[in-house]
Motif scaffolding. Sequence first.
Motif, PDB file in Angstrom:
ATOM      1  N   SER A 150       0.834  -1.215   0.000  1.00 20.62           N
ATOM      2  CA  SER A 150       0.000   0.000   0.000  1.00 20.62           C
ATOM      3  C   SER A 150       0.862   1.256   0.000  1.00 20.62           C
ATOM      4  CB  SER A 150      -0.945   0.012   1.213  1.00 20.62           C
ATOM      5  OG  SER A 150      -1.806  -1.112   1.178  1.00 20.62           O
ATOM      6  N   MET A 151       1.987   1.185  -0.701  1.00 19.30           N
ATOM      7  CA  MET A 151       2.892   2.325  -0.769  1.00 19.30           C
ATOM      8  C   MET A 151       2.337   3.392  -1.706  1.00 19.30           C
ATOM      9  SD  MET A 151       6.909   2.485  -1.852  1.00 19.30           S
ATOM     10  CE  MET A 151       7.422   1.949  -0.217  1.00 19.30           C
ATOM     11  N   PRO A 152       2.220   4.617  -1.240  1.00 22.45           N
ATOM     12  CA  PRO A 152       1.776   5.694  -2.123  1.00 22.45           C
ATOM     13  C   PRO A 152       2.779   5.867  -3.262  1.00 22.45           C
ATOM     14  CG  PRO A 152       1.707   6.382   0.181  1.00 22.45           C
ATOM     15  CD  PRO A 152       2.461   5.094   0.134  1.00 22.45           C
ATOM     16  N   ARG A 153       2.277   5.951  -4.472  1.00 16.81           N
ATOM     17  CA  ARG A 153       3.150   6.116  -5.631  1.00 16.81           C
ATOM     18  C   ARG A 153       2.775   7.373  -6.395  1.00 16.81           C
ATOM     19  NH1 ARG A 153       1.515   0.260  -7.089  1.00 16.81           N
ATOM     20  NH2 ARG A 153       0.026   0.916  -5.503  1.00 16.81           N
ATOM     21  N   ASP A 154       3.750   7.969  -7.050  1.00 20.19           N
ATOM     22  CA  ASP A 154       3.471   9.164  -7.832  1.00 20.19           C
ATOM     23  C   ASP A 154       3.506   8.836  -9.322  1.00 20.19           C
ATOM     24  OD1 ASP A 154       6.168   8.852  -8.403  1.00 20.19           O
ATOM     25  OD2 ASP A 154       6.809  10.556  -7.184  1.00 20.19           O
ATOM     26  N   VAL A 155       3.177   9.818 -10.131  1.00 20.60           N
ATOM     27  CA  VAL A 155       3.107   9.586 -11.568  1.00 20.60           C
ATOM     28  C   VAL A 155       4.490   9.339 -12.167  1.00 20.60           C
ATOM     29  CG1 VAL A 155       3.290  12.006 -12.292  1.00 20.60           C
ATOM     30  CG2 VAL A 155       1.945  10.392 -13.670  1.00 20.60           C
ATOM     31  N   ILE A 156       5.536   9.817 -11.481  1.00 21.94           N
ATOM     32  CA  ILE A 156       6.899   9.585 -11.975  1.00 21.94           C
ATOM     33  C   ILE A 156       7.249   8.099 -11.889  1.00 21.94           C
ATOM     34  CG2 ILE A 156       9.350  10.087 -11.601  1.00 21.94           C
ATOM     35  CD1 ILE A 156       8.519  12.840 -10.577  1.00 21.94           C
ATOM     36  N   SER A 157       6.966   7.480 -10.750  1.00 19.06           N
ATOM     37  CA  SER A 157       7.242   6.046 -10.614  1.00 19.06           C
ATOM     38  C   SER A 157       6.345   5.239 -11.554  1.00 19.06           C
ATOM     39  CB  SER A 157       7.055   5.592  -9.157  1.00 19.06           C
ATOM     40  OG  SER A 157       5.742   5.864  -8.700  1.00 19.06           O
ATOM     41  N   PHE A 158       5.112   5.697 -11.728  1.00 20.74           N
ATOM     42  CA  PHE A 158       4.190   5.023 -12.644  1.00 20.74           C
ATOM     43  C   PHE A 158       4.732   5.061 -14.074  1.00 20.74           C
ATOM     44  CE2 PHE A 158       0.266   5.322 -15.340  1.00 20.74           C
ATOM     45  CZ  PHE A 158      -0.164   4.016 -15.161  1.00 20.74           C
ATOM     46  N   ASN A 159       5.222   6.210 -14.472  1.00 22.04           N
ATOM     47  CA  ASN A 159       5.782   6.338 -15.819  1.00 22.04           C
ATOM     48  C   ASN A 159       7.051   5.504 -15.990  1.00 22.04           C
ATOM     49  OD1 ASN A 159       3.741   8.036 -16.607  1.00 22.04           O
ATOM     50  ND2 ASN A 159       4.903   9.915 -16.348  1.00 22.04           N
ATOM     51  N   THR A 160       7.779   5.319 -14.900  1.00 17.02           N
ATOM     52  CA  THR A 160       8.970   4.471 -14.964  1.00 17.02           C
ATOM     53  C   THR A 160       8.582   3.026 -15.256  1.00 17.02           C
ATOM     54  OG1 THR A 160      10.101   5.915 -13.367  1.00 17.02           O
ATOM     55  CG2 THR A 160      11.054   3.743 -13.737  1.00 17.02           C
ATOM     56  N   LEU A 161       7.486   2.565 -14.644  1.00 16.82           N
ATOM     57  CA  LEU A 161       6.980   1.214 -14.934  1.00 16.82           C
ATOM     58  C   LEU A 161       6.587   1.102 -16.409  1.00 16.82           C
ATOM     59  CD1 LEU A 161       5.905  -1.610 -14.098  1.00 16.82           C
ATOM     60  CD2 LEU A 161       3.725  -0.464 -13.571  1.00 16.82           C
ATOM     61  N   LEU A 162       5.868   2.108 -16.909  1.00 18.43           N
ATOM     62  CA  LEU A 162       5.467   2.095 -18.321  1.00 18.43           C
ATOM     63  C   LEU A 162       6.693   2.091 -19.227  1.00 18.43           C
ATOM     64  CD1 LEU A 162       2.558   4.727 -18.343  1.00 18.43           C
ATOM     65  CD2 LEU A 162       2.413   2.254 -18.052  1.00 18.43           C
ATOM     66  N   ASN A 163       7.702   2.844 -18.826  1.00 18.69           N
ATOM     67  CA  ASN A 163       8.927   2.913 -19.626  1.00 18.69           C
ATOM     68  C   ASN A 163       9.656   1.572 -19.650  1.00 18.69           C
ATOM     69  OD1 ASN A 163      10.787   4.446 -21.223  1.00 18.69           O
ATOM     70  ND2 ASN A 163      12.152   4.539 -19.450  1.00 18.69           N
ATOM     71  N   ALA A 164       9.608   0.857 -18.518  1.00 21.21           N
ATOM     72  CA  ALA A 164      10.233  -0.477 -18.474  1.00 21.21           C
ATOM     73  C   ALA A 164       9.569  -1.402 -19.493  1.00 21.21           C
ATOM     74  CB  ALA A 164      10.112  -1.061 -17.066  1.00 21.21           C
ATOM     75  N   CYS A 165       8.242  -1.351 -19.556  1.00 24.45           N
ATOM     76  CA  CYS A 165       7.520  -2.192 -20.522  1.00 24.45           C
ATOM     77  C   CYS A 165       7.823  -1.752 -21.952  1.00 24.45           C
ATOM     78  CB  CYS A 165       6.018  -2.115 -20.262  1.00 24.45           C
ATOM     79  SG  CYS A 165       5.499  -2.763 -18.657  1.00 24.45           S
ATOM     80  N   ALA A 166       7.877  -0.444 -22.159  1.00 25.41           N
ATOM     81  CA  ALA A 166       8.138   0.075 -23.502  1.00 25.41           C
ATOM     82  C   ALA A 166       9.541  -0.292 -23.967  1.00 25.41           C
ATOM     83  CB  ALA A 166       7.955   1.591 -23.515  1.00 25.41           C
ATOM     84  N   ARG A 167      10.533  -0.102 -23.084  1.00 31.82           N
ATOM     85  CA  ARG A 167      11.912  -0.437 -23.449  1.00 31.82           C
ATOM     86  C   ARG A 167      12.075  -1.945 -23.653  1.00 31.82           C
ATOM     87  NH1 ARG A 167      16.018   3.307 -22.463  1.00 31.82           N
ATOM     88  NH2 ARG A 167      17.438   1.628 -21.871  1.00 31.82           N
ATOM     89  N   GLY A 168      11.272  -2.712 -22.953  1.00 33.46           N
ATOM     90  CA  GLY A 168      11.324  -4.162 -23.106  1.00 33.46           C
ATOM     91  C   GLY A 168      10.505  -4.657 -24.287  1.00 33.46           C
ATOM     92  N   GLN A 169      10.036  -3.724 -25.119  1.00 35.41           N
ATOM     93  CA  GLN A 169       9.275  -4.024 -26.336  1.00 35.41           C
ATOM     94  C   GLN A 169       8.006  -4.820 -26.030  1.00 35.41           C
ATOM     95  OE1 GLN A 169      11.958  -5.854 -29.150  1.00 35.41           O
ATOM     96  NE2 GLN A 169      13.313  -4.069 -29.241  1.00 35.41           N
ATOM     97  N   GLN A 170       7.336  -4.414 -24.962  1.00 35.93           N
ATOM     98  CA  GLN A 170       6.074  -5.046 -24.601  1.00 35.93           C
ATOM     99  C   GLN A 170       5.011  -3.964 -24.430  1.00 35.93           C
ATOM    100  OE1 GLN A 170       6.148  -8.314 -21.776  1.00 35.93           O
ATOM    101  NE2 GLN A 170       8.383  -8.430 -21.902  1.00 35.93           N
ATOM    102  N   PRO A 171       4.588  -3.349 -25.545  1.00 35.97           N
ATOM    103  CA  PRO A 171       3.611  -2.260 -25.461  1.00 35.97           C
ATOM    104  C   PRO A 171       2.263  -2.680 -24.894  1.00 35.97           C
ATOM    105  CG  PRO A 171       3.949  -2.942 -27.755  1.00 35.97           C
ATOM    106  CD  PRO A 171       5.017  -3.609 -26.933  1.00 35.97           C
ATOM    107  N   ASP A 172       1.867  -3.953 -25.104  1.00 33.42           N
ATOM    108  CA  ASP A 172       0.582  -4.408 -24.561  1.00 33.42           C
ATOM    109  C   ASP A 172       0.589  -4.355 -23.030  1.00 33.42           C
ATOM    110  OD1 ASP A 172      -0.494  -4.830 -27.061  1.00 33.42           O
ATOM    111  OD2 ASP A 172      -0.042  -6.979 -27.096  1.00 33.42           O
TER     112      ASP A 172
END
Length: 320
Positions: free
Chosen positions: A230-252
């Motif tokens: 239940s750790m509060p997260r901000d949009v920066i950390s959220f975007n980092t997760l999205l970036n990990a998926c994008a860099r890993g070539q997994q857009p879905d």
Amino acid sequence: AERGDVDGAEGYLTSLLQRRLVPTLPVFNTLMKSYAKASSVVGVEATMKRLQAQGLQPDIASYVIMMDVHSEAGDTRGAVDVLRKLSHSRIEPSVTSYNVVMKAYAAQGDVRRVQTMLSEVRSMYQHPDVISYSCLIKAHAQSGDSAGAERALEEMKQSDVAPDIASYATVMQACVKASNPGRAKHWLDVARSENLKPQLLCYSTLLNGYAQCRNVVAAEELWETMNSMSMPRDVISFNTLLNACARGQQPDKAQHWLRNPPLGMAPNGRSFNIVINAYSRAGNNAAAHQLLEDMRLTSIKPDVVSFSGIAAEHERRGDW
């Protein structure tokens, strides 16, 4: 003074003088602090001269304020000059005064000068504290020496100085900068074993490390761990997760997370751009166009980044 309200602080001093009250050293130190909060080196130095003109002698707090304002202004040499003046006065420099200068050197990645300051502290039979060692850790981190940062943390422990969570966070940043998220996770685990409570910065740092290495699985596992805590997260950390998926070539997967943000947090323009461009690079312009429409529906205005990825893919395909 805490707000940097120089006019207000000067007004109180004027009021004291009008009542024929004699300002004391703490009064002038408070005025100096207001100038320091306002990032005015000139104001701090002028106030130092004013207190001396009143026949008062600056104390350790006066010198530390002066060093701090020089340091914050990026004037490390000025901060060192003030420290030397303190050393030649009748006041013995404190560890805190050396820490101010070490912070400035650490920000520059100047390991040698931080170590010199630590040696000076020890030569005065004083003990470096957690801030002192954290400066050494940061200096190594800034210089790109993750192994040196880890050694500095071990040295800190061997000196019976307990690291705080900021110390571990800095070592983790050094490891990630060296493309070694495995070591960053090691130090996160150590911090937790010592009953310290890692902050969002620690997890975001590790998440960024996984993103850089395109390790989507580890990034998602870490995100789920943060969710279970239940750790509060901000949009920066959220975007980092999205970036990990994008860099890993997994857009879905990136789109999956975009559709499922943490409770109470809304994706921003960058969130959409990451996934749009991930689909564009994968050659799936239909999905990219759909996200562009979805972006408009959320009242987020697409920018040049939003369109450039799609346009670049059309160009690669010769679809003018």
